[in-house]
Design a protein around this motif. Structure first.
Motif, PDB file in Angstrom:
ATOM      1  N   GLN A   1      30.455  30.299  22.562  1.00 32.39           N
ATOM      2  CA  GLN A   1      31.899  30.129  22.748  1.00 32.39           C
ATOM      3  C   GLN A   1      32.149  28.735  23.299  1.00 32.39           C
ATOM      4  OE1 GLN A   1      33.792  33.130  25.151  1.00 32.39           O
ATOM      5  NE2 GLN A   1      35.713  31.991  25.327  1.00 32.39           N
ATOM      6  N   PRO A   2      32.200  27.720  22.425  1.00 32.38           N
ATOM      7  CA  PRO A   2      32.309  26.342  22.931  1.00 32.38           C
ATOM      8  C   PRO A   2      33.647  26.013  23.556  1.00 32.38           C
ATOM      9  CG  PRO A   2      32.486  26.382  20.538  1.00 32.38           C
ATOM     10  CD  PRO A   2      32.142  27.781  20.957  1.00 32.38           C
ATOM     11  N   LEU A   3      34.701  26.792  23.258  1.00 32.98           N
ATOM     12  CA  LEU A   3      36.032  26.470  23.767  1.00 32.98           C
ATOM     13  C   LEU A   3      36.663  27.708  24.388  1.00 32.98           C
ATOM     14  CD1 LEU A   3      38.233  24.250  23.933  1.00 32.98           C
ATOM     15  CD2 LEU A   3      39.163  25.176  21.805  1.00 32.98           C
ATOM     16  N   VAL A   4      37.163  27.562  25.619  1.00 26.56           N
ATOM     17  CA  VAL A   4      37.905  28.625  26.302  1.00 26.56           C
ATOM     18  C   VAL A   4      39.370  28.457  25.914  1.00 26.56           C
ATOM     19  CG1 VAL A   4      38.535  29.640  28.516  1.00 26.56           C
ATOM     20  CG2 VAL A   4      36.270  28.639  28.205  1.00 26.56           C
ATOM     21  N   GLU A   5      39.895  29.398  25.132  1.00 28.91           N
ATOM     22  CA  GLU A   5      41.234  29.261  24.579  1.00 28.91           C
ATOM     23  C   GLU A   5      42.285  30.061  25.330  1.00 28.91           C
ATOM     24  OE1 GLU A   5      40.491  30.572  20.617  1.00 28.91           O
ATOM     25  OE2 GLU A   5      40.008  28.550  19.913  1.00 28.91           O
ATOM     26  N   SER A   6      41.901  30.973  26.190  1.00 29.85           N
ATOM     27  CA  SER A   6      42.859  31.803  26.917  1.00 29.85           C
ATOM     28  C   SER A   6      42.751  31.518  28.411  1.00 29.85           C
ATOM     29  CB  SER A   6      42.596  33.293  26.649  1.00 29.85           C
ATOM     30  OG  SER A   6      41.265  33.628  26.983  1.00 29.85           O
ATOM     31  N   PRO A   7      43.819  31.763  29.172  1.00 31.36           N
ATOM     32  CA  PRO A   7      43.780  31.494  30.611  1.00 31.36           C
ATOM     33  C   PRO A   7      42.678  32.299  31.296  1.00 31.36           C
ATOM     34  CG  PRO A   7      46.039  31.862  29.881  1.00 31.36           C
ATOM     35  CD  PRO A   7      45.152  32.219  28.725  1.00 31.36           C
ATOM     36  N   PRO A   8      41.879  31.672  32.127  1.00 31.92           N
ATOM     37  CA  PRO A   8      40.784  32.387  32.800  1.00 31.92           C
ATOM     38  C   PRO A   8      41.305  33.273  33.921  1.00 31.92           C
ATOM     39  CG  PRO A   8      40.854  30.121  33.537  1.00 31.92           C
ATOM     40  CD  PRO A   8      41.878  30.240  32.450  1.00 31.92           C
ATOM     41  N   TYR A   9      40.466  34.212  34.310  1.00 34.43           N
ATOM     42  CA  TYR A   9      40.778  35.128  35.404  1.00 34.43           C
ATOM     43  C   TYR A   9      39.585  35.139  36.351  1.00 34.43           C
ATOM     44  CZ  TYR A   9      41.398  39.604  37.864  1.00 34.43           C
ATOM     45  OH  TYR A   9      41.510  40.583  38.816  1.00 34.43           O
ATOM     46  N   CYS A  10      39.824  34.860  37.606  1.00 37.62           N
ATOM     47  CA  CYS A  10      38.748  34.770  38.590  1.00 37.62           C
ATOM     48  C   CYS A  10      39.114  35.638  39.786  1.00 37.62           C
ATOM     49  CB  CYS A  10      38.547  33.319  39.026  1.00 37.62           C
ATOM     50  SG  CYS A  10      37.034  33.039  39.956  1.00 37.62           S
ATOM     51  N   ALA A  11      38.212  36.552  40.149  1.00 33.27           N
ATOM     52  CA  ALA A  11      38.462  37.480  41.250  1.00 33.27           C
ATOM     53  C   ALA A  11      37.267  37.472  42.197  1.00 33.27           C
ATOM     54  CB  ALA A  11      38.712  38.895  40.719  1.00 33.27           C
ATOM     55  N   PRO A  12      37.200  36.520  43.126  1.00 31.74           N
ATOM     56  CA  PRO A  12      36.073  36.474  44.059  1.00 31.74           C
ATOM     57  C   PRO A  12      36.075  37.662  45.004  1.00 31.74           C
ATOM     58  CG  PRO A  12      37.751  34.897  44.692  1.00 31.74           C
ATOM     59  CD  PRO A  12      38.157  35.440  43.359  1.00 31.74           C
ATOM     60  N   HIS A  13      34.890  38.002  45.499  1.00 25.05           N
ATOM     61  CA  HIS A  13      34.762  39.103  46.457  1.00 25.05           C
ATOM     62  C   HIS A  13      35.499  38.751  47.749  1.00 25.05           C
ATOM     63  CE1 HIS A  13      32.602  42.013  49.126  1.00 25.05           C
ATOM     64  NE2 HIS A  13      32.668  42.748  48.035  1.00 25.05           N
ATOM     65  N   HIS A  14      35.973  39.773  48.447  1.00 23.31           N
ATOM     66  CA  HIS A  14      36.759  39.495  49.660  1.00 23.31           C
ATOM     67  C   HIS A  14      35.929  38.834  50.744  1.00 23.31           C
ATOM     68  CE1 HIS A  14      34.991  42.806  52.008  1.00 23.31           C
ATOM     69  NE2 HIS A  14      35.006  43.497  50.889  1.00 23.31           N
ATOM     70  N   SER A  15      34.595  38.909  50.640  1.00 16.35           N
ATOM     71  CA  SER A  15      33.740  38.265  51.633  1.00 16.35           C
ATOM     72  C   SER A  15      33.249  36.896  51.176  1.00 16.35           C
ATOM     73  CB  SER A  15      32.529  39.161  51.934  1.00 16.35           C
ATOM     74  OG  SER A  15      31.734  39.349  50.758  1.00 16.35           O
ATOM     75  N   ALA A  16      33.810  36.353  50.095  1.00 14.34           N
ATOM     76  CA  ALA A  16      33.373  35.056  49.582  1.00 14.34           C
ATOM     77  C   ALA A  16      33.590  33.967  50.633  1.00 14.34           C
ATOM     78  CB  ALA A  16      34.124  34.711  48.301  1.00 14.34           C
ATOM     79  N   THR A  17      32.623  33.069  50.728  1.00 11.23           N
ATOM     80  CA  THR A  17      32.703  31.992  51.699  1.00 11.23           C
ATOM     81  C   THR A  17      33.645  30.895  51.191  1.00 11.23           C
ATOM     82  OG1 THR A  17      30.817  30.828  50.722  1.00 11.23           O
ATOM     83  CG2 THR A  17      30.350  32.467  52.437  1.00 11.23           C
ATOM     84  N   MET A  18      33.954  29.963  52.084  1.00 11.18           N
ATOM     85  CA  MET A  18      34.811  28.853  51.694  1.00 11.18           C
ATOM     86  C   MET A  18      34.147  28.007  50.617  1.00 11.18           C
ATOM     87  SD  MET A  18      37.727  27.463  52.047  1.00 11.18           S
ATOM     88  CE  MET A  18      38.315  28.315  53.506  1.00 11.18           C
TER      89      MET A  18
END
Length: 437
Positions: free
Chosen positions: A285-302
């Motif tokens: 998939q060389p090109l990302v054509e749709s808006p990405p979605y990112c959901a980090p864990h609630h304990s993710a560090t800075m």
């Protein structure tokens, strides 16, 4: 005595810096010196390049060899310089015509057997080459489709150093056998991904695209919350969803990217460049054509949120959500991310910029809360400081009732995924995205 030069690209964040690779041969004791602030993986290219040249049928020059990477003040790392170093050495040894490689941009790692292996960050590297005026690029065959996304650039994908030498010397191009065994993953694609690159950022949970992407039509009920998502998608607002666990906050947030318009060509190149550098670009998939979605864990560090790591920092969750949606579930509602520029310590001359323009969706449970301004991430490094609005939708569980928590058990099938949303209101909040550099 011989001299040759060619070009490659050093990545600084998600931006590329054109690097001139020079090779000089002089009489003396055989030695190989590499200068120009290389890191450990780049210093080891001396052994990779020597073995690749010999195993490709070439003769290694038994002279004093010096390879310089200019500008010398910019730190350089990674194995993507191998192909340029090998061709510069062959040009200095007059195995190939130095004039043929002077205006070529070369990106790729060399195996000991002479095969050209793919590396991360090909798209931003080719973009930097195009902006610098280069029109011919040599990349590994596996990343040729990614490099071809840049308009106005002629891309040559090669499987081995032997093939590239044949092209440069107008000899018949040899056929290279496929190394992938049936039923096993292709080992040549190992350099395109970083193990654990998506850990803590939530990028591994990106919803599918096309027919498999979560659709808002699948949601039953939640009328006010659905209205809030539509308003947020139409106006580029941020959204706060309040409700107990299981009320449907994550379900609604996953469907927000489906309401956003498809990415334009320029936006798709920006998003693909970030994912390519981070090592999370899906193979094939060389090109990302749709808006990405990112959901980090609630304990993710800075560091996981804004990017980091040893040496040059990698993009974090806010950059992986560029031009898309960042969902922060059950996070501290008073947390505020104010990062617009990451600079290296010391006298590093090049600032590191990570793009981070996204729509923020916050999920939490605050019973009894009625009004007040919310604080949180916003338009990232491209923000202008203009006023923005948070839309606050209180999502309730139909079975547990207003503000209540469900106590185990299984919901009836008729009520599963159904809820009631009330108290939809816009909350004025100044964007916290712009900070002093």
């Amino acid at each position: 005595m011989g001299f040759a030069r060619t070009c490659s690209v050093a990545l600084v964040g998600v931006e590329g810096v054109v690097v001139e690779v020079q090779a000089d041969l002089e009489p003396g004791v055989a030695a190989f010196t590499l200068v120009g602030l290389p890191d450990k993986s780049l210093v080891e290219s001396r052994d990779r390049v020597r073995a690749a040249v010999v195993n490709s049928g070439g003769e290694w020059p038994q002279k004093k060899l010096t390879v310089g990477l200019s500008p010398a003040s910019v730190p350089k790392g990674g194995s993507g310089f191998d192909l340029a170093v090998a061709c510069a050495v062959l040009g200095a040894a007059e195995r190939v015509d130095p004039r043929e490689i002077a205006d070529l941009m070369m990106i790729g790692e060399l195996g000991l057997d002479g095969r050209v292996r793919p590396v991360r960050g090909v798209l931003p590297a080719v973009l930097a080459a195009s902006e610098a005026g280069y029109r011919q690029v040599v990349v590994p065959e596996q990343t040729a489709a990614e490099a071809a996304l840049v308009p106005g650039v002629s891309v040559l994908g090669v499987r081995s150093l032997r093939q590239l030498i044949a092209v440069l010397t107008d000899e018949p191009v040899p056929e290279e056998e496929e190394t992938q065994e049936l039923g096993r993953p292709d080992p040549m694609l190992a350099g395109l991904t970083v193990p654990g690159a998506g850990m803590g950022t939530g990028v591994a949970a990106v919803p599918g695209t096309g027919a498999g992407r979560p659709d808002m039509a699948e949601v039953a009920g939640q009328r006010a919350a659905r209205t809030a998502l539509e308003v947020a998608a139409a106006g580029g607002h941020h959204l706060f969803l309040s409700g107990p666990p299981g009320a449907g906050k994550t379900m609604l947030a996953e469907r927000l990217p489906g309401l956003l318009p498809p990415l334009t060509q320029q936006e798709a190149l920006e998003v693909t460049a970030v994912h390519s550098v981070a090592g999370v670009l899906p193979p094939g998939q060389p090109l990302v054509e749709s808006p990405p979605y990112c959901a980090p864990h609630h304990s993710a560090t800075m560091a996981a949120l804004v990017g980091g790591g040893n040496g040059l920092p990698r993009p974090g969750a806010v950059s992986l959500a560029h031009r898309g949606v960042l969902f922060l579930d059950f996070s501290n509602h008073r947390a505020r991310v104010r990062v617009t520029r990451l600079g290296l310590a010391g006298d590093h001359p090049v600032p590191i910029n990570q793009p981070a323009r996204f729509s923020s969706v916050r999920g939490g449970f605050m019973p009894g809360r009625r009004s007040g301004a919310m604080s949180g991430g916003a338009r990232g490094s491209e923000g202008s400081g203009a006023e923005t609005r948070w839309w606050w939708a209180v999502v309730h569980d139909l079975v547990a009732g207003r503000g209540g928590r469900r106590r185990g058990g299984r919901l009836p099938s008729a009520a599963r995924g159904v809820g009631v949303a009330k108290d939809l209101r816009p909350l004025p909040c100044r964007s916290p995205a712009v900070a002093s550099p």
